[in-house]
Write a protein that holds these residues in place. Structure first.
Motif, PDB file in Angstrom:
ATOM      1  N   GLU A 355       9.973  -1.267  16.712  1.00  0.00           N
ATOM      2  CA  GLU A 355       9.990  -0.443  15.500  1.00  0.00           C
ATOM      3  C   GLU A 355       9.608  -1.331  14.320  1.00  0.00           C
ATOM      4  OE1 GLU A 355      13.182   2.045  12.723  1.00  0.00           O
ATOM      5  OE2 GLU A 355      13.840   1.018  14.550  1.00  0.00           O
ATOM      6  N   LYS A 356       8.760  -0.807  13.440  1.00  0.00           N
ATOM      7  CA  LYS A 356       8.305  -1.589  12.296  1.00  0.00           C
ATOM      8  C   LYS A 356       8.587  -0.824  11.010  1.00  0.00           C
ATOM      9  CE  LYS A 356       4.441  -3.601  14.930  1.00  0.00           C
ATOM     10  NZ  LYS A 356       4.620  -2.829  16.178  1.00  0.00           N
ATOM     11  N   SER A 357       8.989  -1.556   9.982  1.00  0.00           N
ATOM     12  CA  SER A 357       9.167  -0.977   8.657  1.00  0.00           C
ATOM     13  C   SER A 357       8.083  -1.527   7.740  1.00  0.00           C
ATOM     14  CB  SER A 357      10.547  -1.325   8.097  1.00  0.00           C
ATOM     15  OG  SER A 357      10.635  -2.719   7.820  1.00  0.00           O
ATOM     16  N   VAL A 358       7.996  -1.003   6.530  1.00  0.00           N
ATOM     17  CA  VAL A 358       7.010  -1.509   5.581  1.00  0.00           C
ATOM     18  C   VAL A 358       7.276  -2.976   5.262  1.00  0.00           C
ATOM     19  CG1 VAL A 358       8.317  -0.786   3.521  1.00  0.00           C
ATOM     20  CG2 VAL A 358       5.832  -1.015   3.392  1.00  0.00           C
ATOM     21  N   ILE A 359       8.549  -3.384   5.332  1.00  0.00           N
ATOM     22  CA  ILE A 359       8.892  -4.791   5.084  1.00  0.00           C
ATOM     23  C   ILE A 359       8.335  -5.668   6.197  1.00  0.00           C
ATOM     24  CG2 ILE A 359      10.792  -6.416   4.732  1.00  0.00           C
ATOM     25  CD1 ILE A 359      12.459  -4.071   3.702  1.00  0.00           C
ATOM     26  N   SER A 360       8.348  -5.161   7.417  1.00  0.00           N
ATOM     27  CA  SER A 360       7.782  -5.914   8.546  1.00  0.00           C
ATOM     28  C   SER A 360       6.287  -6.144   8.345  1.00  0.00           C
ATOM     29  CB  SER A 360       8.021  -5.162   9.854  1.00  0.00           C
ATOM     30  OG  SER A 360       9.335  -4.661   9.953  1.00  0.00           O
ATOM     31  N   TRP A 361       5.557  -5.082   7.981  1.00  0.00           N
ATOM     32  CA  TRP A 361       4.120  -5.215   7.730  1.00  0.00           C
ATOM     33  C   TRP A 361       3.863  -6.207   6.603  1.00  0.00           C
ATOM     34  CZ3 TRP A 361       0.320  -3.122  10.693  1.00  0.00           C
ATOM     35  CH2 TRP A 361       0.658  -2.092  11.585  1.00  0.00           C
ATOM     36  N   ASN A 362       4.662  -6.110   5.535  1.00  0.00           N
ATOM     37  CA  ASN A 362       4.471  -7.011   4.393  1.00  0.00           C
ATOM     38  C   ASN A 362       4.728  -8.465   4.781  1.00  0.00           C
ATOM     39  OD1 ASN A 362       3.921  -4.800   2.792  1.00  0.00           O
ATOM     40  ND2 ASN A 362       5.955  -4.704   1.870  1.00  0.00           N
ATOM     41  N   ALA A 363       5.727  -8.696   5.649  1.00  0.00           N
ATOM     42  CA  ALA A 363       6.061 -10.061   6.060  1.00  0.00           C
ATOM     43  C   ALA A 363       4.882 -10.712   6.787  1.00  0.00           C
ATOM     44  CB  ALA A 363       7.298 -10.047   6.957  1.00  0.00           C
ATOM     45  N   LYS A 386      -4.172   2.293   9.379  1.00  0.00           N
ATOM     46  CA  LYS A 386      -4.478   3.197  10.485  1.00  0.00           C
ATOM     47  C   LYS A 386      -3.221   3.669  11.199  1.00  0.00           C
ATOM     48  CE  LYS A 386      -7.152   3.354  14.802  1.00  0.00           C
ATOM     49  NZ  LYS A 386      -8.034   2.593  15.725  1.00  0.00           N
ATOM     50  N   THR A 387      -2.245   2.779  11.336  1.00  0.00           N
ATOM     51  CA  THR A 387      -1.085   3.093  12.177  1.00  0.00           C
ATOM     52  C   THR A 387       0.188   3.380  11.394  1.00  0.00           C
ATOM     53  OG1 THR A 387      -0.559   0.729  12.389  1.00  0.00           O
ATOM     54  CG2 THR A 387      -1.993   1.696  14.064  1.00  0.00           C
ATOM     55  N   SER A 388       0.183   3.105  10.092  1.00  0.00           N
ATOM     56  CA  SER A 388       1.418   3.311   9.317  1.00  0.00           C
ATOM     57  C   SER A 388       1.094   4.004   8.000  1.00  0.00           C
ATOM     58  CB  SER A 388       2.103   1.966   9.040  1.00  0.00           C
ATOM     59  OG  SER A 388       3.196   2.139   8.155  1.00  0.00           O
ATOM     60  N   LYS A 389       1.921   4.938   7.640  1.00  0.00           N
ATOM     61  CA  LYS A 389       1.766   5.631   6.359  1.00  0.00           C
ATOM     62  C   LYS A 389       2.562   4.948   5.244  1.00  0.00           C
ATOM     63  CE  LYS A 389      -0.784   8.862   8.140  1.00  0.00           C
ATOM     64  NZ  LYS A 389      -2.234   8.927   7.823  1.00  0.00           N
ATOM     65  N   ASP A 390       3.422   4.002   5.628  1.00  0.00           N
ATOM     66  CA  ASP A 390       4.273   3.336   4.640  1.00  0.00           C
ATOM     67  C   ASP A 390       3.478   2.308   3.850  1.00  0.00           C
ATOM     68  OD1 ASP A 390       6.464   4.772   5.447  1.00  0.00           O
ATOM     69  OD2 ASP A 390       7.110   3.269   6.912  1.00  0.00           O
ATOM     70  N   ILE A 391       3.657   2.324   2.546  1.00  0.00           N
ATOM     71  CA  ILE A 391       3.077   1.307   1.676  1.00  0.00           C
ATOM     72  C   ILE A 391       3.920   1.256   0.406  1.00  0.00           C
ATOM     73  CG2 ILE A 391       1.456   2.821   0.456  1.00  0.00           C
ATOM     74  CD1 ILE A 391      -0.591   0.504   0.709  1.00  0.00           C
ATOM     75  N   ASP A 392       4.160   0.073  -0.116  1.00  0.00           N
ATOM     76  CA  ASP A 392       4.938  -0.051  -1.345  1.00  0.00           C
ATOM     77  C   ASP A 392       4.234  -1.008  -2.294  1.00  0.00           C
ATOM     78  OD1 ASP A 392       5.415  -2.544  -0.302  1.00  0.00           O
ATOM     79  OD2 ASP A 392       7.579  -2.298  -0.061  1.00  0.00           O
ATOM     80  N   HIS A 393       4.905  -1.341  -3.405  1.00  0.00           N
ATOM     81  CA  HIS A 393       4.277  -2.176  -4.417  1.00  0.00           C
ATOM     82  C   HIS A 393       3.999  -3.587  -3.893  1.00  0.00           C
ATOM     83  CE1 HIS A 393       8.576  -3.063  -4.766  1.00  0.00           C
ATOM     84  NE2 HIS A 393       8.239  -4.204  -5.332  1.00  0.00           N
ATOM     85  N   ILE A 419      -3.918   2.981  -6.478  1.00  0.00           N
ATOM     86  CA  ILE A 419      -2.743   2.699  -7.309  1.00  0.00           C
ATOM     87  C   ILE A 419      -2.535   3.808  -8.330  1.00  0.00           C
ATOM     88  CG2 ILE A 419      -1.909   1.156  -9.145  1.00  0.00           C
ATOM     89  CD1 ILE A 419      -3.249  -1.149  -7.492  1.00  0.00           C
ATOM     90  N   TYR A 420      -3.610   4.269  -8.968  1.00  0.00           N
ATOM     91  CA  TYR A 420      -3.504   5.347  -9.943  1.00  0.00           C
ATOM     92  C   TYR A 420      -3.086   6.659  -9.285  1.00  0.00           C
ATOM     93  CZ  TYR A 420      -4.894   3.665 -14.543  1.00  0.00           C
ATOM     94  OH  TYR A 420      -4.911   3.055 -15.759  1.00  0.00           O
ATOM     95  N   ARG A 421      -3.712   6.963  -8.163  1.00  0.00           N
ATOM     96  CA  ARG A 421      -3.428   8.242  -7.507  1.00  0.00           C
ATOM     97  C   ARG A 421      -2.003   8.335  -7.012  1.00  0.00           C
ATOM     98  NH1 ARG A 421      -8.381   7.036  -5.208  1.00  0.00           N
ATOM     99  NH2 ARG A 421      -7.398   6.533  -3.189  1.00  0.00           N
ATOM    100  N   HIS A 422      -1.395   7.208  -6.646  1.00  0.00           N
ATOM    101  CA  HIS A 422      -0.067   7.233  -6.056  1.00  0.00           C
ATOM    102  C   HIS A 422       1.024   6.708  -6.993  1.00  0.00           C
ATOM    103  CE1 HIS A 422      -2.726   7.564  -2.545  1.00  0.00           C
ATOM    104  NE2 HIS A 422      -1.720   8.188  -1.956  1.00  0.00           N
ATOM    105  N   GLY A 423       0.707   6.553  -8.272  1.00  0.00           N
ATOM    106  CA  GLY A 423       1.727   6.276  -9.274  1.00  0.00           C
ATOM    107  C   GLY A 423       2.281   4.864  -9.300  1.00  0.00           C
ATOM    108  N   PHE A 424       1.501   3.887  -8.809  1.00  0.00           N
ATOM    109  CA  PHE A 424       1.982   2.500  -8.813  1.00  0.00           C
ATOM    110  C   PHE A 424       1.492   1.705 -10.031  1.00  0.00           C
ATOM    111  CE2 PHE A 424       2.283   3.437  -4.231  1.00  0.00           C
ATOM    112  CZ  PHE A 424       3.534   2.917  -3.940  1.00  0.00           C
ATOM    113  N   TYR A 425       0.742   2.348 -10.914  1.00  0.00           N
ATOM    114  CA  TYR A 425       0.064   1.585 -11.970  1.00  0.00           C
ATOM    115  C   TYR A 425       1.019   0.982 -12.993  1.00  0.00           C
ATOM    116  CZ  TYR A 425       0.648   6.091 -14.307  1.00  0.00           C
ATOM    117  OH  TYR A 425       1.176   7.252 -14.811  1.00  0.00           O
ATOM    118  N   SER A 426       2.252   1.507 -13.113  1.00  0.00           N
ATOM    119  CA  SER A 426       3.186   0.959 -14.092  1.00  0.00           C
ATOM    120  C   SER A 426       4.083  -0.128 -13.501  1.00  0.00           C
ATOM    121  CB  SER A 426       4.056   2.075 -14.678  1.00  0.00           C
ATOM    122  OG  SER A 426       4.816   2.707 -13.659  1.00  0.00           O
TER     123      SER A 426
END
Length: 701
Positions: A355-363, A386-393, A419-426
Motif C-alpha cells: 500500500e502506498k500513500s502520497v508521502i511514500s511517493w514523495n519520499a 498514471k497509477t495514483s491520483k494523490d498529489i499534494d504541495h 497548480i492554478y486549476r487545483h488551488g495550490f497557487y497560494s
C-alpha cells in the motif's frame, strides 16, 4: 427520524398529564428482546423495538441505550431514545437527560444538546458538565468557556471533569490569562492535588509556550502518572527543547513508571531531531525490556530514529522483525534508503510496498531529486500520475525541482497550470519552487511576473530565489536593485513578526553600505523598533529624520501605545503640534489609546471633541470604540450613558456588549437594561437578561 430533542420535553412540561395508553404487552419479554439485540451489537434494531413499545422502561435501560448511542455516534437512535423517555416519563430524572446531552454532544449535534439543556426544568452539576464537555470536544472552546463562567456565576461548583474541559478549551485557543484564573479556582475549590487537573495545567501552559510554568506545575504533582509524563515530554518536544524531552523520558524510567507508547515515540522523535543516537539506542533497550518493541507506534519511531541518525542497517533489522508492516514503516525505510543515495534499494522496497500513500511517493521522488537523478525522477513522475491520483504541495514542489533540473520550462508551465486549476497557487512552498524553476530555466520575465503575483505571501526564500536567478545570469545591476527592494520590504516584516535581531542586522547593513535611508524606509525602521518594544532604537531612528511627516509621527505614537507608555504619547503629540504637523485620524486613535492606558477620561473627552472642533477630523468608528472603552474600563457610566446618547449612529453589537459588561461589573441598572434590550433586538436567538451575568469576569469569581 428527525425528532426535535427538546420540543417534546417542552410540550410535556407544560402538560404533565398524559392519556391512558393501551394495555402493555409483556414488558419483561420486550426488555429481554432489546437486551439480546444490544448484546449482539444491533443497536438500531433494539431502538426500533423500544420505540414501538408505548410504556416506560427501567431507567437503567435508557442509560445503557444513551451510552451505546454515544459510542456508536448514532444520532437518529439517540433522538428516538430521548423522545421515548420524555414521552412516557412525565418527569425524567436529571441524570438521564444528562446522558442524552452527552449523546448529542458525542454525535456532534451541539445545537440539539444545547436546546435540551436550556429546556431542562432543573439542572445539576452533571448537566453543566455534559454541556461544557460537549462544546469542548465539539470544537467550540469559546462557548465551553462562556458556559463555564455562567455555571460559576449561578452557584454550581465545578468538578474535576468540568475543570479539565475548561482547561482543554483554554489550550485550544491559547488563552493563557484565563488558564491562570481557572488555575486559581482549582486551588480555591480544593482540587490542587488532583493528578488529572495537574496534567491538564501542564498541558495548557506548555501549549501557551510558558514551559517554566508547565515544568513548575509538573514538579508540584505528587505522584505523576504515565499521562502526566507523556504531556511534559510532548510539550518540551513541541517547544523545540528536544534535549530536555529526552532527559524527562529517562526520569520516567528512574521513577519506575511505565511510559506510554506515545511517550516512547516522542522521545525517539526528539533523538532523531538532535541526532542523539546513543540515547536512542538506550530508549530502544528500554522498549525491548518493557515489551514495547512490537508496538506499532514505537517500532515506527525506532525505524525513523535509526534512519535519521544514519543507521540504515539497524532500521532495516527492526523493519524485518515486524510482524505486520504498515504504510508508515514502509515509507520510513524507503525514505531512509532514498535520502542516503541508495535509490536502487529504495526503489526495490518501494515496488514491494503493498500500500502506498502520497508521502511514500514523495519520499522516493525526493531521493531522486536530492541526488540529481533527473531522468529516473521524470519516469517516476509519469508512473506516479498514471497509477495514483494523490498529489499534494510537496509532490508539486518536487516535480518543479525536476523541471528545473532538466531545464524544461514547457513542462514547468504545464505544472504551473495544474497548480492554478487545483488551488495550490497560494501555497508558499509551491510558489517558491515555481519561482526557482523559472529562474533556473532562464525564464526571468516569467520569474519576475510570478514573484510580483506572490506579493502577499512571499518570504525571504522567494527573494533569494529571484536574486540568485539574476546573479546566475550575470545581471548584477538588476540583482542589486532586487536586493535593495528586499531590504526595505523585510523591515516591515520584521516588525510584524517581532524579529528584532534580524531588523537590526538589516539596519546595520544599510548604514555600513551607505544606503540612503529615505522617509519610507525610516518610517519602516521606526515602526519595526516600536512594535518590537525597543523604544530607544525607535526614538533614535525617529530623531535622525531630516523631516518628519504625519506617518512617521504616527508610527512613534502607536509604538509608545503598544508599550503602555501613554504619557510619552501625549508629550509626542505636543512636539508634533510645535512642528506644525497636522494630525490625522490615526494620530487621534493613538492619543485616545494613551488616555485609556493612563485612565485620563476627561482629557480623552477633550481630545475627542477637538478632532472635529479644532482639526476638522470626523471621528471614526474606532474613536467611538476608544471612548466607550475609556468610560467602561474606569466605571464612568454616567458619562458613558451621556456619550452614547450623543453618538450620531446606533452602537454596534461589540460596543453594546462592552457596555453591557461594564454595567454588570459596576452595577449600573438603567444603562444595563437599555443595553440588554438593544442586544436582544439585534440577536433575539441569544437573549441577554441583565439580572443574569451572561459574560462573567473571571476575576470576580
Amino acid at each position: 427520524m428527525g425528532v426535535n430533542p427538546a420540543s417534546v420535553l417542552n410540550r410535556l412540561l407544560r402538560n404533565n398529564t398524559r392519556k391512558p395508553t393501551t394495555q402493555p404487552t409483556n414488558a419483561n419479554s420486550t426488555i429481554n428482546r432489546i437486551l439480546t439485540h444490544l448484546n449482539a451489537g444491533r443497536l438500531r434494531k433494539a431502538v426500533s423495538i423500544l420505540f414501538g413499545f408505548p410504556e416506560p422502561f427501567p431507567y437503567s435501560l435508557y442509560a445503557r441505550l444513551f451510552q451505546l448511542c454515544s459510542s456508536n455516534l448514532a444520532i437518529v437512535e439517540a433522538r428516538k431514545v430521548e423522545s421515548h423517555l420524555v414521552t412516557f416519563s412525565p418527569a425524567p430524572p436529571i441524570f438521564l437527560l444528562n446522558r442524552a446531552i452527552e449523546a448529542y454532544g458525542k454525535c456532534g449535534y451541539l445545537n440539539d444538546a444545547r436546546e435540551l439543556f436550556e429546556e431542562m426544568p432543573q439542572r445539576d452539576g452533571g448537566s453543566w458538565n455534559a454541556m461544557i464537555t460537549a462544546y469542548a470536544q465539539g470544537g467550540c472552546p469559546e462557548k465551553a468557556l462562556l458556559l463555564f463562567f455562567q455555571m460559576n456565576s449561578s452557584g454550581v461548583y465545578a468538578n474535576e471533569i468540568t475543570f479539565a474541559s475548561a482547561l482543554g478549551s483554554c489550550a485550544a485557543i491559547l488563552a493563557l490569562f484565563l488558564s491562570r484564573q481557572i488555575h486559581g479556582l482549582i486551588v480555591k475549590y480544593g482540587f490542587y492535588g488532583n493528578v488529572i487537573l495537574g496534567s491538564s495545567l501542564v498541558d495548557v501552559y506548555g501549549k501557551c509556550w510558558v514551559m517554566s510554568d508547565a515544568r513548575r506545575m509538573f514538579d508540584e504533582i505528587q505522584n505523576p502518572n504515565a499521562v502526566s509524563w507523556n504531556v511534559i515530554v510532548r510539550r518540551y518536544l513541541e517547544m523545540g527543547d528536544e534535549k530536555e524531552a529526552v532527559i524527562m523520558f529517562f526520569k520516567i524510567i528512574g521513577e519506575n513508571t511505565t511510559p506510554l507508547n506515545f511517550t516512547f515515540s516522542n522521545a525517539l522523535i526528539a533523538c532523531s531531531s538532535i541526532s542523539a543516537l546513543n540515547e536512542g539506542i538506550q530508549i530502544h533497550g528500554v522498549a525491548v525490556r518493557i515489551g514495547f518493541e512490537e508496538d506499532e507506534v514505537v517500532s515506527n519511531s525506532l525505524i525513523d530514529m535509526y534512519v535519521k541518525c544514519g543507521k540504515l542497517e539497524s532500521a532495516h533489522r527492526i523493519f524485518d522483525q515486524l510482524g505486520s508492516k504498515n504504510v508508515i514503516s514502509w515509507t520510513s525505510i524507503v525514505s531512509g534508503y532514498a535520502m542516503s543515495g541508495r535509490t536502487g534499494e529504495a526503489r526495490k522496497l518501494f515496488d514491494e510496498m503493498p500500500e502506498k500513500s502520497v508521502i511514500s511517493w514523495n519520499a522516493m521522488l525526493a531521493g531522486y531529486t536530492r541526488f540529481f537523478q533527473w531522468e529516473e525522477a521524470l519516469d517516476f513522475i509519469f508512473l506516479m500520475r498514471k497509477t495514483s491520483k494523490d498529489i499534494d504541495h510537496v509532490s508539486l514542489g518536487l516535480i518543479l525541482n525536476v523541471c528545473a533540473g532538466l531545464s524544461d520550462v514547457e513542462m514547468g508551465k504545464q505544472v504551473h497550470g495544474f497548480i492554478y486549476r487545483h488551488g495550490f497557487y497560494s501555497n508558499l512552498l509551491v510558489g517558491n519552487a515555481l519561482l526557482d524553476m523559472y529562474g533556473k530555466c532562464g525564464s526571468l520575465r516569467s520569474a519576475r511576473v510570478w514573484f510580483y503575483q506572490m506579493s502577499h505571501w512571499r518570504d525571504s526564500v522567494s527573494w533569494n530565489a529571484l536574486l540568485t536567478s539574476y546573479a546566475r545570469h550575470g545581471l548584477s545591476e538588476q540583482a542589486m536593485t532586487i536586493f535593495w527592494e528586499m531590504q526595505w520590504e523585510t523591515i516591515p516584516t520584521c516588525a510584524n513578526i517581532f524579529a528584532l535581531e534580524q531588523g537590526k542586522q538589516i539596519h546595520g547593513f544599510m548604514t555600513r553600505k551607505g544606503y540612503e535611508i529615505d522617509t519610507v524606509v525610516r518610517g519602516a525602521l521606526v515602526d519595526m523598533y516600536a512594535k518590537c518594544r525597543c523604544l530607544e532604537y525607535a526614538l533614535r531612528a525617529f530623531k535622525q529624520a531630516a523631516s518628519r511627516d504625519v506617518i512617521l509621527w504616527n508610527s512613534m505614537i502607536l509604538g509608545c501605545c503598544h508599550s503602555g507608555r501613554g504619557r510619552e504619547v501625549l508629550e509626542l503629540f505636543g512636539l508634533m503640534e510645535e512642528e506644525r504637523v497636522k494630525p490625522d485620524h490615526v494620530t487621534f486613535q493613538g492619543i485616545l489609546l494613551a488616555c485609556i492606558c493612563e485612565g485620563l477620561d476627561e482629557l480623552g473627552r477633550q481630545y475627542f471633541n477637538s478632532m472635529s472642533n479644532d482639526y476638522c477630523i470626523i471621528p471614526r468608528l474606532e474613536h467611538y470604540e476608544c471612548m466607550i472603552e475609556l468610560y467602561s474600563r474606569y466605571g464612568h457610566l454616567d458619562k458613558l450613558e451621556d456619550f452614547i446618547k450623543r453618538m450620531p449612529f446606533e452602537p454596534t453589537v461589540p460596543m453594546l456588549t462592552r457596555i453591557f459588561d461594564a454595567c454588570r461589573e459596576h452595577g449600573h441598572l438603567r444603562l444595563g437594561e437599555w443595553t440588554a434590550e438593544r442586544l436582544n433586538e439585534s440577536n433575539p436567538s441569544i437573549p441577554f437578561r441583565f439580572e443574569i451575568m451572561d459574560r462573567v469576569k473571571l476575576d470576580k469569581l
